[in-house]
Each structure stands twice: as structure tokens, then as C-alpha cells.
Design a protein around this motif. Structure first.
Motif, PDB file in Angstrom:
ATOM      1  N   MET A   1       0.844  -1.189   0.000  1.00 36.79           N
ATOM      2  CA  MET A   1       0.000   0.000   0.000  1.00 36.79           C
ATOM      3  C   MET A   1       0.881   1.241   0.000  1.00 36.79           C
ATOM      4  O   MET A   1       1.809   1.361   0.781  1.00 36.79           O
ATOM      5  CB  MET A   1      -0.896  -0.007   1.242  1.00 36.79           C
ATOM      6  N   GLN A   2       0.582   2.170  -0.879  1.00 37.40           N
ATOM      7  CA  GLN A   2       1.365   3.385  -1.020  1.00 37.40           C
ATOM      8  C   GLN A   2       0.720   4.515  -0.220  1.00 37.40           C
ATOM      9  O   GLN A   2      -0.481   4.731  -0.297  1.00 37.40           O
ATOM     10  CB  GLN A   2       1.445   3.784  -2.489  1.00 37.40           C
ATOM     11  N   VAL A   3       1.539   5.214   0.554  1.00 40.83           N
ATOM     12  CA  VAL A   3       1.056   6.347   1.339  1.00 40.83           C
ATOM     13  C   VAL A   3       1.393   7.622   0.577  1.00 40.83           C
ATOM     14  O   VAL A   3       2.548   7.851   0.228  1.00 40.83           O
ATOM     15  CB  VAL A   3       1.718   6.375   2.739  1.00 40.83           C
ATOM     16  N   ILE A   4       0.392   8.420   0.307  1.00 39.88           N
ATOM     17  CA  ILE A   4       0.592   9.669  -0.421  1.00 39.88           C
ATOM     18  C   ILE A   4       0.688  10.806   0.582  1.00 39.88           C
ATOM     19  O   ILE A   4      -0.208  10.988   1.405  1.00 39.88           O
ATOM     20  CB  ILE A   4      -0.568   9.925  -1.399  1.00 39.88           C
ATOM     21  N   MET A   5       1.794  11.543   0.529  1.00 39.19           N
ATOM     22  CA  MET A   5       1.966  12.689   1.429  1.00 39.19           C
ATOM     23  C   MET A   5       1.358  13.920   0.771  1.00 39.19           C
ATOM     24  O   MET A   5       1.669  14.243  -0.366  1.00 39.19           O
ATOM     25  CB  MET A   5       3.445  12.936   1.720  1.00 39.19           C
ATOM     26  N   MET A   6       0.480  14.569   1.495  1.00 36.69           N
ATOM     27  CA  MET A   6      -0.138  15.800   1.040  1.00 36.69           C
ATOM     28  C   MET A   6       0.234  16.898   2.036  1.00 36.69           C
ATOM     29  O   MET A   6       0.633  16.613   3.151  1.00 36.69           O
ATOM     30  CB  MET A   6      -1.666  15.662   1.017  1.00 36.69           C
ATOM     31  N   THR A   7       0.067  18.127   1.607  1.00 37.05           N
ATOM     32  CA  THR A   7       0.245  19.251   2.511  1.00 37.05           C
ATOM     33  C   THR A   7      -1.125  19.882   2.757  1.00 37.05           C
ATOM     34  O   THR A   7      -2.112  19.512   2.104  1.00 37.05           O
ATOM     35  CB  THR A   7       1.195  20.318   1.932  1.00 37.05           C
ATOM     36  N   LEU A   8      -1.179  20.830   3.661  1.00 33.97           N
ATOM     37  CA  LEU A   8      -2.446  21.518   3.922  1.00 33.97           C
ATOM     38  C   LEU A   8      -2.977  22.228   2.687  1.00 33.97           C
ATOM     39  O   LEU A   8      -4.173  22.418   2.540  1.00 33.97           O
ATOM     40  CB  LEU A   8      -2.289  22.531   5.053  1.00 33.97           C
ATOM     41  N   MET A   9      -2.084  22.595   1.770  1.00 31.97           N
ATOM     42  CA  MET A   9      -2.522  23.247   0.540  1.00 31.97           C
ATOM     43  C   MET A   9      -3.312  22.282  -0.347  1.00 31.97           C
ATOM     44  O   MET A   9      -4.091  22.706  -1.181  1.00 31.97           O
ATOM     45  CB  MET A   9      -1.332  23.831  -0.221  1.00 31.97           C
ATOM     46  N   ASP A  10      -3.123  20.977  -0.158  1.00 36.78           N
ATOM     47  CA  ASP A  10      -3.840  19.963  -0.938  1.00 36.78           C
ATOM     48  C   ASP A  10      -5.126  19.512  -0.254  1.00 36.78           C
ATOM     49  O   ASP A  10      -5.914  18.776  -0.846  1.00 36.78           O
ATOM     50  CB  ASP A  10      -2.951  18.721  -1.136  1.00 36.78           C
ATOM     51  N   ALA A  11      -5.332  19.921   0.977  1.00 33.22           N
ATOM     52  CA  ALA A  11      -6.453  19.433   1.794  1.00 33.22           C
ATOM     53  C   ALA A  11      -7.792  19.970   1.299  1.00 33.22           C
ATOM     54  O   ALA A  11      -7.887  21.101   0.819  1.00 33.22           O
ATOM     55  CB  ALA A  11      -6.246  19.833   3.253  1.00 33.22           C
ATOM     56  N   GLU A  12      -8.815  19.142   1.473  1.00 27.34           N
ATOM     57  CA  GLU A  12     -10.177  19.567   1.185  1.00 27.34           C
ATOM     58  C   GLU A  12     -10.693  20.397   2.361  1.00 27.34           C
ATOM     59  O   GLU A  12     -10.465  20.050   3.527  1.00 27.34           O
ATOM     60  CB  GLU A  12     -11.096  18.359   1.029  1.00 27.34           C
ATOM     61  N   THR A  13     -11.394  21.465   2.065  1.00 28.77           N
ATOM     62  CA  THR A  13     -11.977  22.309   3.095  1.00 28.77           C
ATOM     63  C   THR A  13     -13.045  21.528   3.859  1.00 28.77           C
ATOM     64  O   THR A  13     -13.864  20.848   3.258  1.00 28.77           O
ATOM     65  CB  THR A  13     -12.599  23.569   2.464  1.00 28.77           C
ATOM     66  N   GLY A  14     -12.982  21.583   5.181  1.00 26.18           N
ATOM     67  CA  GLY A  14     -13.970  20.950   6.032  1.00 26.18           C
ATOM     68  C   GLY A  14     -13.674  19.507   6.404  1.00 26.18           C
ATOM     69  O   GLY A  14     -14.351  18.934   7.233  1.00 26.18           O
ATOM     70  N   LYS A  15     -12.658  18.909   5.801  1.00 30.45           N
ATOM     71  CA  LYS A  15     -12.319  17.516   6.108  1.00 30.45           C
ATOM     72  C   LYS A  15     -11.208  17.486   7.156  1.00 30.45           C
ATOM     73  O   LYS A  15     -10.277  18.277   7.103  1.00 30.45           O
ATOM     74  CB  LYS A  15     -11.856  16.808   4.831  1.00 30.45           C
ATOM     75  N   GLU A  16     -11.326  16.553   8.117  1.00 31.78           N
ATOM     76  CA  GLU A  16     -10.342  16.442   9.186  1.00 31.78           C
ATOM     77  C   GLU A  16      -9.179  15.551   8.757  1.00 31.78           C
ATOM     78  O   GLU A  16      -9.390  14.491   8.176  1.00 31.78           O
ATOM     79  CB  GLU A  16     -11.003  15.873  10.429  1.00 31.78           C
ATOM     80  N   TYR A  17      -7.967  15.996   9.042  1.00 41.95           N
ATOM     81  CA  TYR A  17      -6.749  15.254   8.701  1.00 41.95           C
ATOM     82  C   TYR A  17      -5.880  15.105   9.942  1.00 41.95           C
ATOM     83  O   TYR A  17      -6.077  15.809  10.925  1.00 41.95           O
ATOM     84  CB  TYR A  17      -5.935  16.001   7.628  1.00 41.95           C
ATOM     85  N   VAL A  18      -4.903  14.217   9.870  1.00 44.33           N
ATOM     86  CA  VAL A  18      -3.922  14.040  10.939  1.00 44.33           C
ATOM     87  C   VAL A  18      -2.587  14.564  10.423  1.00 44.33           C
ATOM     88  O   VAL A  18      -2.166  14.221   9.311  1.00 44.33           O
ATOM     89  CB  VAL A  18      -3.792  12.559  11.346  1.00 44.33           C
ATOM     90  N   ILE A  19      -1.933  15.398  11.230  1.00 47.36           N
ATOM     91  CA  ILE A  19      -0.623  15.935  10.850  1.00 47.36           C
ATOM     92  C   ILE A  19       0.396  14.797  10.913  1.00 47.36           C
ATOM     93  O   ILE A  19       0.538  14.139  11.933  1.00 47.36           O
ATOM     94  CB  ILE A  19      -0.195  17.081  11.786  1.00 47.36           C
ATOM     95  N   ARG A  20       1.085  14.554   9.814  1.00 44.57           N
ATOM     96  CA  ARG A  20       2.097  13.490   9.754  1.00 44.57           C
ATOM     97  C   ARG A  20       3.489  14.032  10.087  1.00 44.57           C
ATOM     98  O   ARG A  20       4.258  13.377  10.767  1.00 44.57           O
ATOM     99  CB  ARG A  20       2.108  12.839   8.385  1.00 44.57           C
ATOM    100  N   SER A  21       3.778  15.223   9.590  1.00 45.57           N
ATOM    101  CA  SER A  21       5.076  15.837   9.876  1.00 45.57           C
ATOM    102  C   SER A  21       5.020  17.313   9.509  1.00 45.57           C
ATOM    103  O   SER A  21       4.093  17.763   8.835  1.00 45.57           O
ATOM    104  CB  SER A  21       6.199  15.146   9.092  1.00 45.57           C
ATOM    105  N   ILE A  22       6.037  18.025   9.966  1.00 40.97           N
ATOM    106  CA  ILE A  22       6.187  19.433   9.610  1.00 40.97           C
ATOM    107  C   ILE A  22       7.562  19.584   8.983  1.00 40.97           C
ATOM    108  O   ILE A  22       8.576  19.307   9.621  1.00 40.97           O
ATOM    109  CB  ILE A  22       6.016  20.346  10.836  1.00 40.97           C
TER     110      ILE A  22
END
Length: 75
Positions: A1-22
Motif C-alpha cells: 500500500m502506497q502512502v501519499i503525502m499531502m500538505t495543507l494546501m492539498d487538503a479539502e476544506t472541512g475535512k479532518e486530517y492528521v498531521i504526519r510531519s512538519i
């Protein structure tokens, strides 16, 4: 399984995410974000987005961050 790293700029408005790293080497910035509750494992939601800023919700508080900082927060 491939994990795709996104940033907050890629996030959908209103959806909750978990911070993976800074992605920053700036110790002052890391301390500042930590004081806001913005660190790995914490939940974050993009409330709204403008051209150069986005409003995020962390632990029942809202903060306006610039796009450069949002790009450094990986979810």
C-alpha cells in the motif's frame, strides 16, 4: 500500500486530517507551531482558504496561516 503525502494546501476544506510531519528546519517555527498544538499526530481541519492564506482548526481553536507555512505541514 502506497502512502501519499499531502500538505495543507492539498487538503479539502472541512475535512479532518492528521498531521504526519512538519517540513521545516526552523526551530523557532517548530516551537511556535507546537505552542498552537500543531504537531505530528494532532488532528487539523482546513476551515477556509484564500489565495495566500488558509484558516485551520486545531484543538477547538482557529488560526490563519500563510500558504508557505501550510505547504510545510504534511498530512
Amino acid at each position: 500500500m502506497q502512502v501519499i503525502m499531502m500538505t495543507l494546501m492539498d487538503a479539502e476544506t472541512g475535512k479532518e486530517y492528521v498531521i504526519r510531519s512538519i517540513a521545516t528546519d526552523d526551530e523557532e517555527l517548530n516551537k511556535f507551531l507546537f505552542s498552537l498544538g500543531c504537531y505530528s499526530g494532532e488532528q487539523i481541519t482546513v476551515v477556509s482558504r484564500k489565495k495566500k492564506t488558509c484558516v485551520v482548526s486545531i484543538k477547538d481553536s482557529r488560526y490563519c496561516i500563510d500558504s508557505q507555512l501550510a505547504q510545510a505541514i504534511c498530512i
